[in-house]
Design a protein around this motif. Structure first.
Motif, PDB file in Angstrom:
ATOM      1  N   VAL A  51       0.828  -1.207   0.000  1.00 62.71           N
ATOM      2  CA  VAL A  51       0.000   0.000   0.000  1.00 62.71           C
ATOM      3  C   VAL A  51       0.862   1.257   0.000  1.00 62.71           C
ATOM      4  CG1 VAL A  51      -1.674   1.346   1.344  1.00 62.71           C
ATOM      5  CG2 VAL A  51      -2.003  -1.111   1.051  1.00 62.71           C
ATOM      6  N   LEU A  74       2.943   2.162   7.145  1.00 60.96           N
ATOM      7  CA  LEU A  74       1.541   2.364   6.775  1.00 60.96           C
ATOM      8  C   LEU A  74       0.924   3.490   7.596  1.00 60.96           C
ATOM      9  CD1 LEU A  74      -0.758   1.054   4.985  1.00 60.96           C
ATOM     10  CD2 LEU A  74      -1.438  -0.159   7.066  1.00 60.96           C
ATOM     11  N   TRP A  86      -8.119   2.599   1.484  1.00 58.25           N
ATOM     12  CA  TRP A  86      -7.068   1.704   1.925  1.00 58.25           C
ATOM     13  C   TRP A  86      -7.060   1.504   3.429  1.00 58.25           C
ATOM     14  CZ3 TRP A  86      -5.321  -1.811  -0.942  1.00 58.25           C
ATOM     15  CH2 TRP A  86      -5.151  -1.610  -2.317  1.00 58.25           C
ATOM     16  N   ARG A  89      -9.706  -1.089   3.821  1.00 61.17           N
ATOM     17  CA  ARG A  89      -9.274  -2.379   3.281  1.00 61.17           C
ATOM     18  C   ARG A  89      -8.241  -3.031   4.189  1.00 61.17           C
ATOM     19  NH1 ARG A  89      -9.348  -6.587   1.380  1.00 61.17           N
ATOM     20  NH2 ARG A  89     -11.452  -6.317   2.116  1.00 61.17           N
ATOM     21  N   MET A  90      -7.282  -2.261   4.698  1.00 54.84           N
ATOM     22  CA  MET A  90      -6.242  -2.823   5.548  1.00 54.84           C
ATOM     23  C   MET A  90      -6.771  -3.183   6.929  1.00 54.84           C
ATOM     24  SD  MET A  90      -3.511  -3.283   3.782  1.00 54.84           S
ATOM     25  CE  MET A  90      -4.707  -3.816   2.516  1.00 54.84           C
TER      26      MET A  90
END
Length: 221
Positions: A51, A74, A86, A89-90
């Motif tokens: 990512v 991240l 994201w 999603r993560m």
């Protein structure tokens, strides 16, 4: 669900996974055939690095260290430029694989927060059914048949299948041909092919067809 809440859940799930990574990394993961807990932790760390554009795995690092470094990168990226897609999603990726690690190590299963699970159901259906099948329908052709006015209810979502892809919309009626209902966490695990603690009714072939579409999508993405 707002980004702040999702970031908090992501942090909690990484913290739990980090503790689990201190256990038996060689333990097989029943929900991910062929993987060990070590493979699972490495997979999550690799996803975080991807990512933020740092796909190379740090050399000579333990699973815990690799996870720590990837999550730090991240977190820094999200602090600089919050990206709700994201983050969401993560958070879901970390939560599902934390569950996998708990199953593998035989530790008590931590329930998903209900608001997060309900939100994740919509995210899962949108990302893995709607977007994937609409963008690359040729990859899903065997299971993209014409349902016409028939549809499947999954929690509070309507799923319609067509040769051009799958439509996912909030339900507006209760006349579904089949349904998958239950607590949000149970439905989320069912979508990920990790649990059957749901109430399934109606046309079994439509349910099986959607499960095949989801399986194909998760193997492709």
């Amino acid at each position: 669900m707002d980004s702040g809440r999702l970031l908090g859940i992501l942090a909690d799930e990484v913290r739990r996974l980090r503790v689990l990574a201190g256990g038996d990394l060689t333990a097989p993961v029943p929900t991910c055939p062929g993987w060990t807990v070590g493979n699972l932790v490495a997979h999550v760390a690799r996803g975080f690095r991807t990512v933020v554009g740092k796909e190379a795995e740090p050399p000579d690092t333990t699973a815990v260290t690799a996870l720590d470094q990837a999550y730090a990168a991240l977190s820094a990226a999200f602090a600089d430029r919050p990206d709700r897609f994201w983050i969401r999603r993560m958070a879901q990726e970390a939560a599902i694989h934390r569950f996998d690690a708990e199953v593998a190590l035989g530790t008590p299963l931590t329930p998903f927060p209900e608001d997060f699970a309900a939100d994740a159901i919509g995210e899962m259906l949108d990302v893995f059914l709607h977007r994937e099948t609409r963008t690359w329908p040729e990859d899903y052709a065997p299971d993209l048949t014409e349902w016409g006015t028939h549809w499947l209810r999954v929690a509070d979502w309507r799923v319609d299948v067509h040769p051009t892809g799958v439509d996912v919309t909030p339900i507006e009626s209760l006349d579904a041909d089949a349904s998958v209902l239950g607590r949000p966490g149970a439905v989320l695990l069912w979508l990920y092919n990790r649990g059957e603690d749901v109430q399934v009714s109606g046309d079994p072939e439509r349910i099986a067809q959607v499960r095949r579409l989801l399986t194909t999508a998760m193997n492709v993405v």
